[in-house]
Design a protein around this motif. Structure first.
Motif, short mmCIF file in Angstrom:
data_model
loop_
_atom_site.label_atom_id
_atom_site.label_comp_id
_atom_site.label_asym_id
_atom_site.label_seq_id
_atom_site.Cartn_x
_atom_site.Cartn_y
_atom_site.Cartn_z
N GLY A 470 0.86 -1.04 -0.05
CA GLY A 470 -0.22 0.45 -0.13
C GLY A 470 0.59 1.04 -0.33
O GLY A 470 2.17 1.34 0.46
N ASN A 471 -0.01 2.66 -0.69
CA ASN A 471 1.29 3.89 -0.82
C ASN A 471 1.18 3.94 0.52
O ASN A 471 0.09 4.05 1.45
CB ASN A 471 0.28 4.53 -1.56
CG ASN A 471 0.88 4.40 -3.29
OD1 ASN A 471 1.09 3.68 -3.37
ND2 ASN A 471 -0.21 4.88 -3.48
N ILE A 472 1.87 4.89 0.90
CA ILE A 472 2.51 5.40 2.56
C ILE A 472 2.85 7.28 2.35
O ILE A 472 3.86 7.13 1.30
CB ILE A 472 3.73 4.65 3.29
CG1 ILE A 472 3.45 3.14 3.95
CG2 ILE A 472 4.13 5.51 4.92
CD1 ILE A 472 3.92 2.86 3.43
N THR A 473 2.22 7.49 3.08
CA THR A 473 2.50 9.55 2.98
C THR A 473 3.10 9.49 4.57
O THR A 473 2.45 9.37 5.48
CB THR A 473 1.16 10.01 2.92
OG1 THR A 473 0.77 9.31 1.55
CG2 THR A 473 2.02 11.57 3.29
N LEU A 474 4.83 10.07 4.21
CA LEU A 474 4.93 10.60 5.25
C LEU A 474 4.68 12.96 5.50
O LEU A 474 5.43 13.08 4.12
CB LEU A 474 6.31 10.35 5.84
CG LEU A 474 6.81 8.54 6.09
CD1 LEU A 474 8.06 7.87 5.52
CD2 LEU A 474 6.02 7.81 6.92
#
Length: 583
Positions: A470-474
């Motif tokens: 899954g795509n991850i945003t930090l």
């Protein structure tokens, strides 16, 4: 405003509903703990006999104390609303686990069955029968700890359910034959229901199913169950024997007590034989002989021992030759049968559900292998077939079984916490990758007081279940945005107030010095460097000088003391002069 029952239990969330009650997660404000509240539905409120029976049974069940039984804490009434307060269990009910993971392994199934049986044994020894054992009433925590709920409540509900709806109490798939007949249930009824649960754990199916509850109830009374090993060949014969004994239609053939069932489950888990399993069958009367004048029946072994050795050897030779002839006949017949069986083409089952695949195989005169394997898949949706053996379009003999692998869906993994302690983006990325996540990581810069490149936000949130790809945003801090300001005036203020102004409000780095002062009270700011009004860069260091006393009052006392000392000295000098004159 949230609902509070009995002035004590504050509702946090609705977590479920059944035919009898609505279930809430709540907080016990008195003891500061999370609890479960079951609130009776309105149709039961006007039935005074039921309410009286319900309270009595719930209070009786509250006396049970066992690690595998959900504890009942309280029974109460709020206005016209009757409720039970129970232990809150963080987990899922066993039916949900069966739907997702069954068939379970033998070890997992026996472990759960032993815990449930232990709970039932404890209740029976305290003269409480559950009457509604089913996976829906069994909660399982993340570490595999099982807890049985709703003890004693089914008995209270039984007559009220008949009064209101005329339905059979409990889920009909787990109903004992005596309950289906309307006969009073006992401890062996709970054992029967538990046997059905164990059957379902190991096969993924209940032994009796149908289109209507009545049809299913009739099967409990009339139809013999398919041995579970037919659906799951991995089930050992001894374990199958335990299940079949537990779900015997006649209570006389069933386990007498939960203690007896638990002992057999313990033996199987320990790899020990079960005493009753595999006992010799009754001897055929025609296969026995009688000693003249004694009337004693001999079993076949005793008969052979009485025959002369030469006759025995001759008979053995004939048996060997006969066996070889029979084996050859069967072998030739089997080859002939195989050659004479027609061929068919294997249909493409990928992307289909198991029930649909069974229909396709039936049309092709094939069958599905009962041992269905499951695995996670990022490409194939949950419950759809990933692959098959033999493959599609292969030509095989009619009647052959086809193995399939079914998708469990995308594997969800607990996402780590990377915002704790203002972790650097490099360390955060390494932690995410080491946890097995392979999805794209997007970095979003944002000004913040945190150090530059510190992770200050994440999506998904910590401990969320997330697909590995899954795509991850930090969200990453670009560091504080400093500017030039005028040095605030904090002279004359207490040091704590001055610190708030300089550090918290104006983002300055503070250095504190102290010195003796007779003009400023203790802990009051005397001066600052730079002086108030001078230009200063946010983030730079400034100095604050704080008085350590003794202060203005002490200065007055010191001056007064000095004056007194002068007067005393003058007096002493005068006395001294007088003495000299006298001499």
């Amino acid at each position: 405003m949230s609902k509070i029952f009995g002035g004590r239990y504050e509702v946090l969330d609705r977590i479920g509903a059944g035919g009898m009650a609505i279930v809430y997660k709540a907080k016990d404000l008195l003891l500061n703990r999370v609890v479960t509240i079951k609130v009776l539905r309105e149709q039961f409120v006007t039935d005074e006999d039921f309410i009286r029976r319900f309270r009595r049974e719930a209070q009786s069940a509250a006396s049970l104390s066992h690690p595998n039984i959900v504890s009942i804490y309280d029974v109460g009434k709020d206005g016209d609303t009757e409720y039970i307060v129970m232990e809150y269990v963080e987990g899922r009910n066993l039916k949900e686990i069966i739907r997702e993971y069954a068939p379970l392994s033998t070890e997992q199934s026996i472990n759960l069955a032993r815990q449930i049986t232990g709970a039932i044994r404890n209740a029976h020894e305290n003269h409480i029968i559950h009457r509604d054992i089913k996976p829906h009433n069994i909660l399982v925590t993340a570490d595999g700890h099982a807890k049985v709920t709703d003890f004693g409540i089914a008995r209270a509900v039984s007559s009220a359910t008949v009064t209101h709806t005329g339905d059979i109490v409990g889920s009909v798939h787990y109903l004992s034959p005596e309950q289906a007949k309307g006969i009073q249930s006992n401890e062996q009824s709970d054992i029967y229901s538990l046997g059905i649960v164990l059957y379902e754990l190991l096969t993924g199916k209940v032994p009796y199913d149908g289109e209507t509850p009545i049809a299913i109830a009739l099967k409990h009374l009339q139809q013999e169950p398919v041995p579970p090993s037919k659906l799951n060949p991995r089930i050992a014969k001894e374990l199958e024997g335990v299940i079949m004994r537990a779900i015997a239609k006649s209570p006389e053939q069933r386990y007498v007590s939960a203690k007896e069932l638990l002992e057999d489950l313990n033996h199987i888990q320990a790899g020990e034989p079960i005493a009753w399993f595999g006992l010799p069958q009754a001897i055929d009367p025609e296969a026995t002989q009688t000693h003249k004048g004694m009337g004693k029946a001999l079993n076949p072994i005793e008969v052979i021992d009485s025959v002369p050795i030469k006759s025995v050897n001759k008979r053995r030779s004939l048996l060997i030759v006969g066996g070889l002839v029979l084996l050859l006949t069967l072998l030739v017949g089997g080859i002939w049968n195989y050659m004479s069986v027609g061929s068919t083409k294997v249909p493409d089952l990928t992307g289909k559900t198991v029930p649909v695949a069974e229909d396709f195989l039936k049309d092709a005169e094939l069958s599905l292998d009962p041992e269905v394997t499951q695995e996670f898949s990022d490409e194939v949706n949950k419950d759809l077939i990933i692959r098959q053996d033999p493959k599609a379009d292969n030509s095989v003999k009619v009647g052959r079984t086809v193995k399939v692998v079914v998708s469990k869906g995308i594997e969800l993994v607990e996402f780590p916490n990377v915002i704790i302690g203002q972790m650097s983006k490099e360390n955060a990325i390494n932690l995410i990758k080491n946890a097995g996540f392979t999805g794209e990581i997007t970095l979003v810069p944002m000004p913040d007081d945190a150090a530059k490149d510190a992770v200050i936000g994440q999506d998904p949130l910590p401990k969320s279940s997330w697909p590995k790809d899954g795509n991850i945003t930090l969200t990453v801090s670009t560091g504080p945005q400093w500017s030039t300001i005028n040095m605030p005036s904090v002279i004359g203020k207490l040091s704590s107030e001055a610190k708030t102004i300089l550090v918290d409000q104006n983002k300055l780095v503070l250095k504190i010095e102290t010195e003796v002062s007779y003009t400023s009270p203790e802990d009051v700011v005397i001066s600052t460097i730079p002086s108030p009004g001078e230009s200063v860069q946010q983030g730079s260091e400034v100095t604050m000088v704080v008085s350590r006393g003794p202060g203005p009052f002490a200065q007055g006392l010191e001056a007064q003391a000095s004056s007194n000392n002068v007067m005393i000295a003058q007096f002493l000098a005068g006395v001294q002069k007088g003495r000299l004159k006298e001499q």
